[in-house]
Design an enzyme around this catalytic site. Structure first.
Site, mmCIF file in Angstrom:
data_model
loop_
_atom_site.group_PDB
_atom_site.id
_atom_site.type_symbol
_atom_site.label_atom_id
_atom_site.label_comp_id
_atom_site.label_asym_id
_atom_site.label_seq_id
_atom_site.Cartn_x
_atom_site.Cartn_y
_atom_site.Cartn_z
ATOM 1 N N ASP A 1 -4.114 -15.139 7.601
ATOM 2 C CA ASP A 1 -2.809 -15.589 7.103
ATOM 3 C C ASP A 1 -2.033 -16.392 8.150
ATOM 4 O O ASP A 1 -0.994 -16.971 7.844
ATOM 5 C CB ASP A 1 -1.971 -14.392 6.643
ATOM 6 C CG ASP A 1 -2.556 -13.759 5.384
ATOM 7 O OD1 ASP A 1 -3.360 -14.417 4.689
ATOM 8 O OD2 ASP A 1 -2.218 -12.592 5.103
ATOM 9 N N GLN B 1 -8.394 -7.056 0.128
ATOM 10 C CA GLN B 1 -7.935 -6.752 -1.234
ATOM 11 C C GLN B 1 -9.087 -6.222 -2.083
ATOM 12 O O GLN B 1 -8.923 -5.259 -2.838
ATOM 13 C CB GLN B 1 -7.330 -8.013 -1.858
ATOM 14 C CG GLN B 1 -6.037 -8.433 -1.163
ATOM 15 C CD GLN B 1 -5.500 -9.767 -1.649
ATOM 16 O OE1 GLN B 1 -6.136 -10.453 -2.442
ATOM 17 N NE2 GLN B 1 -4.335 -10.135 -1.160
ATOM 18 N N GLY C 1 -1.347 -11.800 -4.981
ATOM 19 C CA GLY C 1 -2.760 -11.447 -5.103
ATOM 20 C C GLY C 1 -3.008 -9.992 -4.754
ATOM 21 O O GLY C 1 -3.857 -9.323 -5.369
ATOM 22 N N SER D 1 -12.813 -9.289 2.503
ATOM 23 C CA SER D 1 -11.532 -9.298 1.790
ATOM 24 C C SER D 1 -10.980 -7.888 1.737
ATOM 25 O O SER D 1 -11.577 -6.993 1.147
ATOM 26 C CB SER D 1 -11.715 -9.825 0.365
ATOM 27 O OG SER D 1 -10.589 -9.461 -0.419
ATOM 28 N N ARG E 1 0.826 -1.217 0.000
ATOM 29 C CA ARG E 1 0.000 0.000 0.000
ATOM 30 C C ARG E 1 0.855 1.260 0.000
ATOM 31 O O ARG E 1 0.503 2.258 -0.650
ATOM 32 C CB ARG E 1 -0.947 -0.019 1.202
ATOM 33 C CG ARG E 1 -2.083 -1.033 1.014
ATOM 34 C CD ARG E 1 -2.689 -1.447 2.331
ATOM 35 N NE ARG E 1 -3.869 -2.277 2.173
ATOM 36 C CZ ARG E 1 -3.862 -3.586 1.887
ATOM 37 N NH1 ARG E 1 -2.720 -4.224 1.714
ATOM 38 N NH2 ARG E 1 -4.997 -4.258 1.782
ATOM 39 N N ARG F 1 3.853 -19.367 3.421
ATOM 40 C CA ARG F 1 3.406 -19.496 4.825
ATOM 41 C C ARG F 1 3.392 -20.958 5.267
ATOM 42 O O ARG F 1 3.628 -21.252 6.434
ATOM 43 C CB ARG F 1 2.043 -18.841 5.000
ATOM 44 C CG ARG F 1 2.076 -17.356 4.642
ATOM 45 C CD ARG F 1 1.007 -16.564 5.334
ATOM 46 N NE ARG F 1 0.841 -15.266 4.700
ATOM 47 C CZ ARG F 1 1.613 -14.203 4.900
ATOM 48 N NH1 ARG F 1 2.617 -14.274 5.748
ATOM 49 N NH2 ARG F 1 1.373 -13.063 4.273
#
Ligand code: S3P
Length: 441
Positions: free
Chosen positions: A318, A172, A97, A170, A26, A391
């Site tokens: 996550d 995103q 993503g 979400s 960002r 991850r």
């Protein structure tokens, strides 16, 4: 690359995990739209964020990343709202993503043609969720399988604000709609079924955007300019989570994780580990870069099973692979439900976590929207695989440090997506039996 991990005799040390991945993306993207230059300290030089920089450069943004010092520094030359130029090449988002979805929102505001693509994993991930609201705003998008899959083409411009209720929580998608809203006629409003990370909202507000509300209803009025924002990015709680779990499940451990971002939309793993009985404390709580930050100290703990579902899921989405490892070492049953989103991450994280932890002797059952772990069975070193998922690689390493016998993680290079220093850091904090450090296999 294979990596052999021996069980650690002790875990000790102070770790500065790298800068937050979400905030790094960002900081680059929003500053590219600002009116002037910004300096971003502690930018994450992981492959995902490098994908964002590559895409921005192809759109005419000047960026300079100096990763030679202790904290990487990124300089971004803002082009102003609407100042990007048509790219001459396909925009390669790699494995990221966040790059693809946020850039769809940005490109929707620009009246030119662009094509976004990425690696095989990214090309299999759902993109209809950003295409649909951006089309409603007036952008033209297309792609494979009825615009559900990348490569995606975008021809933007002429946007109108919409009121949009996201079908899934979400950050995103929320961010893509808000970024497009910067270019729209009229107000854009976004509502989520559960609250996702709010870094975009915080950063837009700090840059002078007219944005308000939270959680259930965020409203953005289009403006003429964004002010550049120089900041220091907090360390990534999603990277710190692997060390939190590694320390909590190990019988002789104390790790201090410095300067970790503890934004409440991201800190679910802290709450859940504490509920499981983890000896975990927050020290030196402070603000940095418009975000709450703390040092986190974690010591050996006796964990018990826990149920995680509902609104908690987006707060630790996550961290679920790491949580599965904590559950394997805990007494009793842990269930993770309402987490079907895990199936469309860098791997199908329900299937891959279940499959790889079973190889280590963990009793884990798969559900459509999560899994159940019967904790307390001995965790055995084994040959496991990252499934190309950064991850998963790090979660398996956290398990391996407390397992019986050696573990070999295939595809260990995947950690470079979000934590290039991970294996070096493991060597530093893990003492092997006999005092030797872990080594590369
Ligand atoms: C991210 C949002 C989350 C998260 C991802 C990063 C972001 O995805 O899983 O790793 O930076 O906005 P969703 O937006 O799909 O929930």
């Amino acid at each position: 690359m294979d990596r052999v991990i021996k069980p650690a005799r002790r875990l000790r040390g102070t770790i500065a995990v790298p800068g937050d991945k979400s905030i790094s993306h960002r900081a680059a993207i929003l500053n590219a739209l600002a009116e002037g230059d910004a300096v971003v300290h502690n930018f994450l030089p992981g492959e995902d964020c490098l994908s964002t920089l590559r895409v921005l450069r192809a759109l005419g943004v000047e960026t300079a990343l100096d990763a030679t010092g202790e904290t990487p520094v990124l300089r971004v030359g803002g082009r102003g709202l609407g100042g990007l130029r048509e790219p001459a090449e396909v925009l390669d988002c790699g494995n990221s993503g966040t790059t693809m979805r946020l850039m769809c929102g940005v490109l929707a505001g620009h009246p030119f043609h662009a094509v976004l693509s990425g690696d095989a994993s990214l090309r299999a991930r759902p993109m209809g969720r950003v295409v649909e609201p951006l089309r409603r705003m007036g952008a033209r998008l297309d792609g494979r399988d009825g615009a559900r899959l990348a490569p995606l083409s975008v021809r933007g411009g002429g946007l109108r604000g919409i009121a949009y209720r996201l079908p899934v929580a979400s950050a995103q998608v929320k961010s893509a709609v808000l970024l497009a809203g910067l270019f729209a006629d009229g107000e854009t409003a976004v509502e989520e079924p559960a609250r996702s990370r709010d870094h975009t909202e915080r950063m837009l507000a700090a840059m002078g955007a007219r944005i308000g509300g939270e959680g259930a209803g965020i409203r953005l009025a289009p403006g003429d300019v964004l002010r550049p924002l120089s900041l220091r990015i907090p360390n990534d709680i999603s990277a710190a989570a692997f060390w939190m779990v590694a320390a909590a499940v190990h019988p002789d451990a104390e790790l201090r994780l410095t300067g970790v971002g503890v934004n409440p939309t991201r800190s679910g793993i802290i709450d859940v580990l504490r509920e499981m009985g983890a000896d975990l404390s927050l020290e030196e709580e402070r603000q940095a870069g418009g975000e709450p930050v703390a040092d986190i100290v974690v010591r050996s703990s006796r964990l018990t099973g826990v149920s995680v579902a509902g609104d908690m899921i987006p707060r630790l989405i996550d961290e679920v692979p790491a949580l599965a490892v904590a559950a394997a070492f805990a007494e009793g049953t842990t269930s993770v439900r309402d987490a079907a989103e895990l199936r469309v991450k860098e791997s199908d994280r329900v299937a891959s976590v279940v499959c790889e932890l079973r190889r280590m002797g963990v009793r884990i059952d798969e559900h459509d929207d999560g899994f159940t772990v019967e904790g307390g069975a001995p965790v055995r070193g084994a040959a496991v695989a990252s499934c190309g998922d950064h991850r998963l690689a790090m979660a398996l390493a956290a398990a391996a440090l407390s397992a019986r016998g050696e573990t070999c993680v295939a595809g260990a290079e995947a950690v470079a997506i979000s934590y290039p220093e991970f294996w070096g850091c493991l060597e530093r904090v893990a003492e092997e039996d006999g005092g030797d450090m872990n080594r590369q296999g």
